[in-house]
Design a protein around this motif. Structure first.
Motif, PDB file in Angstrom:
ATOM      1  N   HIS A  40       0.879  -1.176   0.000  1.00  0.00           N
ATOM      2  CA  HIS A  40       0.000   0.000   0.000  1.00  0.00           C
ATOM      3  C   HIS A  40       0.916   1.225   0.000  1.00  0.00           C
ATOM      4  N   GLY A  41       0.716   2.127  -0.966  1.00  0.00           N
ATOM      5  CA  GLY A  41       1.619   3.273  -1.106  1.00  0.00           C
ATOM      6  C   GLY A  41       1.656   4.153   0.128  1.00  0.00           C
ATOM      7  N   CYS A  42       0.517   4.366   0.753  1.00  0.00           N
ATOM      8  CA  CYS A  42       0.422   5.144   1.997  1.00  0.00           C
ATOM      9  C   CYS A  42      -0.954   4.875   2.589  1.00  0.00           C
ATOM     10  N   CYS A  43      -1.139   5.295   3.853  1.00  0.00           N
ATOM     11  CA  CYS A  43      -2.455   5.197   4.514  1.00  0.00           C
ATOM     12  C   CYS A  43      -3.007   3.770   4.381  1.00  0.00           C
ATOM     13  N   HIS A  44      -2.254   2.814   4.883  1.00  0.00           N
ATOM     14  CA  HIS A  44      -2.596   1.393   4.718  1.00  0.00           C
ATOM     15  C   HIS A  44      -4.063   1.134   5.081  1.00  0.00           C
ATOM     16  N   ASN A  45      -4.721   0.456   4.160  1.00  0.00           N
ATOM     17  CA  ASN A  45      -6.134   0.097   4.344  1.00  0.00           C
ATOM     18  C   ASN A  45      -6.185  -1.417   4.568  1.00  0.00           C
TER      19      ASN A  45
END
Ligand code: LMR
Length: 399
Positions: free
Chosen positions: A178-183
């Motif tokens: 995940h590139g950022c803000c992991h979901n």
């Protein structure tokens, strides 16, 4: 022919959203679906988007097809947003970007591309990962494995276990990050951890596939892609799927892209034909409207400043809410430490409560959250924060 069909179980996220909408409890709160909400609980059209739409409406001269790759100028604008102008220029013809119907369309096209490039490939996903990753990617026939990611005890990335597992990923397999803000966890990799993954990918020669759905929703438009850019500048091959659903608020306009970095220009030219063919055989070509809006905003400096300002407001609100909510839980007598909520990024965090407690929150308090205990922090506001906090504490104390 249809008589023997049995209904499928509801989607874990969309099904919850439907149940929320059907609930007539006036106190109901939707902490489920990952859609940004403002202080009033609305998901407004961003002001820059409205302005761009007015301009498009008055100037558009045709509705003719855009083609499987979408609009070239949009593709270039998205590539620049993700990679920055310098890196984009440096990659030259090794990089291609093509418009897709949302990030979901991009993930599916990426899966088909991987299946063509490496037919026996296994996709390694984080444990946990977004609930729709496996359905979307798996429907192309690819297999899955998982690597440890989130430690529910420490509420942080279990990096030692992650890297130890990734060290065994064979050539030809693909690691989805995940590139950022992991979901769903909100726990992100540090720059040093991105570097370690980059080094391992170089050594073991597996391919990295990045899902970038939240650029600008964490620390900033540039800060959120530090890892993506690090990989893009040093790996021979990279797959990036990006979405404009959240950062431009264009959810229903299905605006996304797939970016591929290839070993050389010839490889990129071949890859572009495979991606276009995958689009053509799935949906023929992507919808235009959202992409036209993004392109116009990014090309017009005053619209772009307006958009960046709005995105900053959104980010500040989420990050402020994280602090307020975690502090209120403590001040209200929570018997456990919720300070991790302050450190996590983007819209999501796990509350870390049991399935039984989650079901109580839904059935007795009309507070809706997904089965993993993931909450959308952006759904909290002044009107519901006391109720949400009190309800969580009550449910925890009854356990
Ligand atoms: C989410 O994770 O809630 C969002 O990305 C919406 C979705 O489609 O699941």
């Amino acid at each position: 022919m249809f008589e023997s069909l049995q209904p499928l179980p509801p989607d874990p996220i969309l099904g919850l959203n439907a149940a929320f909408k059907a609930d007539d409890n006036p106190n109901k709160v939707d902490l489920g679906i990952g859609v940004y909400k403002d202080e009033k609980g609305n998901t407004p059209v961003m002001r820059a988007v409205k302005e761009a739409e007015k301009l498009i409406l008055s100037s558009q001269v045709t509705k003719a097809y855009v083609g499987p790759a979408g609009a070239l100028a949009y593709n270039e604008a998205v590539a620049e947003l993700i990679l920055g102008a310098t890196l984009k220029a440096g990659l030259g013809g090794r990089r291609i970007t093509m418009q897709t119907p949302g990030g979901c369309g991009g993930l599916r096209i990426a899966a088909e591309f991987i299946a063509r490039a490496s037919s026996g490939a296994t996709i390694w996903v984080s444990d946990p990962t977004w609930a729709n990753h496996k359905p979307l990617i798996g429907s192309s026939g690819l297999k899955f494995n998982s690597y440890p990611y989130y430690n529910y005890e420490t509420h942080s990335v279990d990096f030692d276990s992650m890297i130890a597992t990734l060290a065994n990923v064979p050539i030809g397999d693909v690691v989805l990050l995940h590139g950022c803000c992991h979901n769903p966890s909100g726990a992100d990799l540090t720059p040093n951890q991105w570097q370690a993954i980059r080094d391992l990918a170089q050594e073991k020669k597996f391919t990295i596939f990045i899902d970038l759905a939240y650029q600008g929703m964490g620390d900033g438009l540039e800060e959120d892609v530090i890892g993506v850019r690090l990989l893009a500048e040093s790996l021979p091959e990279l797959i990036i799927v990006s979405s404009c659903s959240k950062n431009f608020g264009l959810y229903r306009e299905r605006t996304g892209a797939i970016t591929l970095i290839c070993q050389n220009e010839g490889g990129a030219r071949a890859a572009s034909t495979l991606v276009a063919a995958a689009a053509r055989s799935n949906y023929s070509m992507p919808p235009d409207h959202g992409a036209a809006v993004v392109q116009l905003i990014r090309e017009d400096s005053s619209l772009n400043s307006m958009w960046e300002g709005e995105l900053q407001e959104i980010r500040n609100r989420i990050n402020g809410l994280r602090i307020t909510f975690a502090n209120l839980l403590t001040e209200s007598g929570a018997q456990r430490d919720f300070s991790f909520i302050k450190k996590e990024k983007g819209m999501f965090s796990f509350l870390g409560i049991t399935k039984n407690q989650i079901h109580k929150l839904i059935s007795e308090y009309a507070i809706y959250l997904v089965d993993s205990s993931r909450i959308n922090v952006a759904s909290i506001n002044d009107d519901n924060i006391d109720y949400v906090t009190k309800s969580i504490i009550e449910v925890l104390s009854k356990a």
